[in-house]
Design a protein around this motif. Structure first.
Motif, PDB file in Angstrom:
ATOM      1  N   PRO A 201      35.725  47.756  40.176  1.00  0.00           N
ATOM      2  CA  PRO A 201      36.830  47.840  39.482  1.00  0.00           C
ATOM      3  C   PRO A 201      37.010  46.543  38.384  1.00  0.00           C
ATOM      4  O   PRO A 201      36.583  45.458  38.870  1.00  0.00           O
ATOM      5  CB  PRO A 201      37.884  47.713  40.631  1.00  0.00           C
ATOM      6  N   ALA A 202      37.627  46.834  37.418  1.00  0.00           N
ATOM      7  CA  ALA A 202      37.820  45.597  36.288  1.00  0.00           C
ATOM      8  C   ALA A 202      38.850  44.604  37.031  1.00  0.00           C
ATOM      9  O   ALA A 202      38.806  43.476  36.565  1.00  0.00           O
ATOM     10  CB  ALA A 202      38.356  46.295  35.149  1.00  0.00           C
ATOM     11  N   SER A 203      39.776  45.237  37.935  1.00  0.00           N
ATOM     12  CA  SER A 203      40.678  44.201  38.386  1.00  0.00           C
ATOM     13  C   SER A 203      40.213  43.333  39.520  1.00  0.00           C
ATOM     14  O   SER A 203      40.918  42.369  40.010  1.00  0.00           O
ATOM     15  CB  SER A 203      42.073  45.062  38.714  1.00  0.00           C
ATOM     16  N   THR A 204      38.940  43.477  39.885  1.00  0.00           N
ATOM     17  CA  THR A 204      38.385  42.733  41.163  1.00  0.00           C
ATOM     18  C   THR A 204      38.319  41.356  40.477  1.00  0.00           C
ATOM     19  O   THR A 204      37.741  41.142  39.604  1.00  0.00           O
ATOM     20  CB  THR A 204      36.877  43.234  41.304  1.00  0.00           C
ATOM     21  N   LYS A 205      38.623  40.489  41.791  1.00  0.00           N
ATOM     22  CA  LYS A 205      38.550  38.873  41.186  1.00  0.00           C
ATOM     23  C   LYS A 205      37.359  38.311  42.132  1.00  0.00           C
ATOM     24  O   LYS A 205      37.470  38.779  43.431  1.00  0.00           O
ATOM     25  CB  LYS A 205      39.877  38.385  41.754  1.00  0.00           C
ATOM     26  N   GLY A 206      36.564  37.517  41.764  1.00  0.00           N
ATOM     27  CA  GLY A 206      35.881  36.926  42.647  1.00  0.00           C
ATOM     28  C   GLY A 206      34.577  37.517  42.553  1.00  0.00           C
ATOM     29  O   GLY A 206      34.216  38.427  42.096  1.00  0.00           O
ATOM     30  N   LYS A 207      33.701  37.189  43.737  1.00  0.00           N
ATOM     31  CA  LYS A 207      32.531  38.120  44.024  1.00  0.00           C
ATOM     32  C   LYS A 207      32.642  39.383  44.613  1.00  0.00           C
ATOM     33  O   LYS A 207      33.442  39.823  45.367  1.00  0.00           O
ATOM     34  CB  LYS A 207      31.655  36.981  44.969  1.00  0.00           C
TER      35      LYS A 207
END
Length: 233
Positions: A201-207
């Motif tokens: 997902p584009a909204s994923t943050k971090g690894k």
């Protein structure tokens, strides 16, 4: 109990404590951990950096493993008329409509995957509370709700697996059998990771892929270098 303890102790001795293995080493070593009297399943567990509470981070999909799972898959298809004929000709084990609903309500679940044409989904919904908890509910995202039932049946028979992130962000999936050659286990793993990476997902943050391990049905697990998997495209 002593026999079990000794068996596990022997398996643990083959694994370097705290080591994170590269893909080649892990898929080679995992075969040496086979200790059961049956052909154990190679399993993968992946911890993703997603929050499944958000709809756009609910990772779900399907992939046809190049070397299959080593398991014979029984396929049930909800279809009628010409589509029912196509499903039967493609090798579906069970094909039906109302009669299939009745048999499922009676507790007859002699199948591992369910496929349905879109027009049959209202009928499938009648047994949704039975199929859903068992992970058998057809879904467009996994290619199991389709008018191309012949292809769907062929994919299922050829080694398609469906995967879905759980509430804690984990994905569990089979990669084949301990009897598979290590390069085949590796090829299946890479194909699965490619599919998961495509769904990032584009909204994923971090690894994105935070931790990955593989194991056999009755063995300890090996941790794989997650960065190596993130780089697989």
């Amino acid at each position: 109990m002593k026999k079990i303890a000794k068996r596990l102790q022997g398996l643990h001795s083959k694994i370097e404590k705290g080591k994170i293995y590269d893909l080649d080493s892990a898929t080679t070593l995992i075969k040496t951990l086979a200790s059961a009297k049956f052909d154990e399943t190679v399993e993968i567990a992946i911890r993703l950096g997603v929050d499944p509470r958000h709809a756009d981070q609910m990772i779900r999909g399907a992939v046809v493993l190049p070397y299959g799972t080593g398991k014979k898959i029984r396929v049930a298809v909800f279809a009628k008329d010409i589509k029912a004929d196509e499903a039967k000709n493609a090798g579906a084990d069970i094909v039906g409509d109302e009669d299939l609903v009745t048999s499922i309500k009676n507790g007859e679940l002699n199948f591992d995957m369910v496929i349905a044409t879109p027009d049959m989904m209202a009928m499938v919904g009648k047994v949704g509370k039975i199929l859903g908890p068992k992970g058998l509910m057809p879904n467009p995202k996994t290619g199991t709700v389709t008018m191309d039932v012949a292809t769907a049946v062929n994919n299922a028979k050829s080694g398609q697996i469906n995967f879905r992130v759980d509430k804690k962000g984990n994905i569990h999936a089979p990669l084949g059998k301990a009897s598979f050659e290590s390069d085949k286990i590796k090829a299946n793993l890479i194909e699965l990771i490619k599919s998961i990476n495509k769904l990032k997902p584009a909204s994923t943050k971090g690894k994105y892929i935070r931790r990955t391990s593989i194991s056999l049905t009755m063995s300890p697990s090996l941790e794989i270098d997650s960065q190596e998997l993130v780089d697989i495209k």
